[in-house]
Design a protein around this motif. Structure first.
Motif, PDB file in Angstrom:
ATOM      1  N   LYS A  21       0.809  -1.215   0.000  1.00 25.89           N
ATOM      2  CA  LYS A  21       0.000   0.000   0.000  1.00 25.89           C
ATOM      3  C   LYS A  21       0.844   1.268   0.000  1.00 25.89           C
ATOM      4  O   LYS A  21       0.565   2.207  -0.746  1.00 25.89           O
ATOM      5  N   LYS A  22       1.881   1.341   0.819  1.00 23.44           N
ATOM      6  CA  LYS A  22       2.716   2.546   0.882  1.00 23.44           C
ATOM      7  C   LYS A  22       3.340   2.866  -0.474  1.00 23.44           C
ATOM      8  O   LYS A  22       3.425   4.021  -0.874  1.00 23.44           O
ATOM      9  N   ARG A  24       2.127   1.804  -3.469  1.00 24.04           N
ATOM     10  CA  ARG A  24       1.029   2.178  -4.372  1.00 24.04           C
ATOM     11  C   ARG A  24       0.654   3.640  -4.178  1.00 24.04           C
ATOM     12  O   ARG A  24       0.466   4.380  -5.142  1.00 24.04           O
ATOM     13  N   GLU A  25       0.537   4.053  -2.918  1.00 24.92           N
ATOM     14  CA  GLU A  25       0.158   5.440  -2.637  1.00 24.92           C
ATOM     15  C   GLU A  25       1.228   6.413  -3.120  1.00 24.92           C
ATOM     16  O   GLU A  25       0.921   7.420  -3.748  1.00 24.92           O
ATOM     17  N   LYS A  26       2.484   6.118  -2.836  1.00 22.99           N
ATOM     18  CA  LYS A  26       3.580   7.003  -3.240  1.00 22.99           C
ATOM     19  C   LYS A  26       3.675   7.099  -4.759  1.00 22.99           C
ATOM     20  O   LYS A  26       3.991   8.149  -5.314  1.00 22.99           O
ATOM     21  N   SER A  27       3.365   6.001  -5.444  1.00 27.37           N
ATOM     22  CA  SER A  27       3.444   5.964  -6.905  1.00 27.37           C
ATOM     23  C   SER A  27       2.141   6.360  -7.582  1.00 27.37           C
ATOM     24  O   SER A  27       2.050   6.352  -8.805  1.00 27.37           O
ATOM     25  N   HIS A  28       1.124   6.671  -6.774  1.00 29.72           N
ATOM     26  CA  HIS A  28      -0.198   7.054  -7.284  1.00 29.72           C
ATOM     27  C   HIS A  28      -0.802   5.960  -8.170  1.00 29.72           C
ATOM     28  O   HIS A  28      -1.390   6.234  -9.204  1.00 29.72           O
ATOM     29  N   GLU A  30      -3.592   3.157  -8.781  1.00 29.95           N
ATOM     30  CA  GLU A  30      -4.963   2.916  -8.364  1.00 29.95           C
ATOM     31  C   GLU A  30      -5.450   1.586  -8.918  1.00 29.95           C
ATOM     32  O   GLU A  30      -4.928   1.088  -9.912  1.00 29.95           O
ATOM     33  N   GLU A  31      -6.475   1.048  -8.298  1.00 33.26           N
ATOM     34  CA  GLU A  31      -7.061  -0.205  -8.753  1.00 33.26           C
ATOM     35  C   GLU A  31      -7.472  -0.100 -10.214  1.00 33.26           C
ATOM     36  O   GLU A  31      -8.062   0.890 -10.636  1.00 33.26           O
ATOM     37  N   GLN A  33      -5.566   0.290 -12.751  1.00 29.11           N
ATOM     38  CA  GLN A  33      -4.602   1.024 -13.563  1.00 29.11           C
ATOM     39  C   GLN A  33      -3.581   0.069 -14.159  1.00 29.11           C
ATOM     40  O   GLN A  33      -3.137  -0.878 -13.516  1.00 29.11           O
ATOM     41  N   LYS A  62     -13.839  11.031 -11.392  1.00 30.44           N
ATOM     42  CA  LYS A  62     -13.693  11.440  -9.992  1.00 30.44           C
ATOM     43  C   LYS A  62     -14.421  12.758  -9.735  1.00 30.44           C
ATOM     44  O   LYS A  62     -15.102  12.901  -8.730  1.00 30.44           O
TER      45      LYS A  62
END
Length: 94
Positions: A21-22, A24-28, A30-31, A33, A62
């Motif tokens: 998760k960390k 994925r979030e840092k790399s932006h 998303e499910e 993608q 969005k």
């Protein structure tokens, strides 16, 4: 330059790999993608595959969802803004 983040993950039976998760979030990421996987010797590079049109559609979805705006309202607003920009740039239409 960012420091490297190292994470460990396990490849599941069907070849699935979960990106932590960390990261994925840092790399932006998303499910749903798409990502590019580049084989470089015995290493792999996983990078977001940014398709401009897909990115634009995702962002529009969005905005529509968060604003509760309909596609018709969005299109009307875009037409109005385009008309205003034309008028500012070229003056009154003939």
């Amino acid at each position: 330059m960012d420091t490297a983040n190292v994470a460990t993950a396990e490849i599941k039976a069907r070849g699935q790999l979960t990106i932590p998760k960390k990261i994925r979030e840092k790399s932006h990421l998303e499910e749903g993608q798409a990502v590019s996987i580049i084989s470089l010797g015995d290493s792999l590079i996983i990078t977001p595959k940014r398709l401009e049109l897909d990115e634009a559609r995702r962002e529009i979805r969005k905005v529509l969802k968060s604003s509760k705006m309909t596609i018709e309202e969005l299109m009307d607003g875009l037409r109005e803004e385009r008309g205003n920009l034309y008028q500012e740039t070229y003056g009154e239409k003939d």
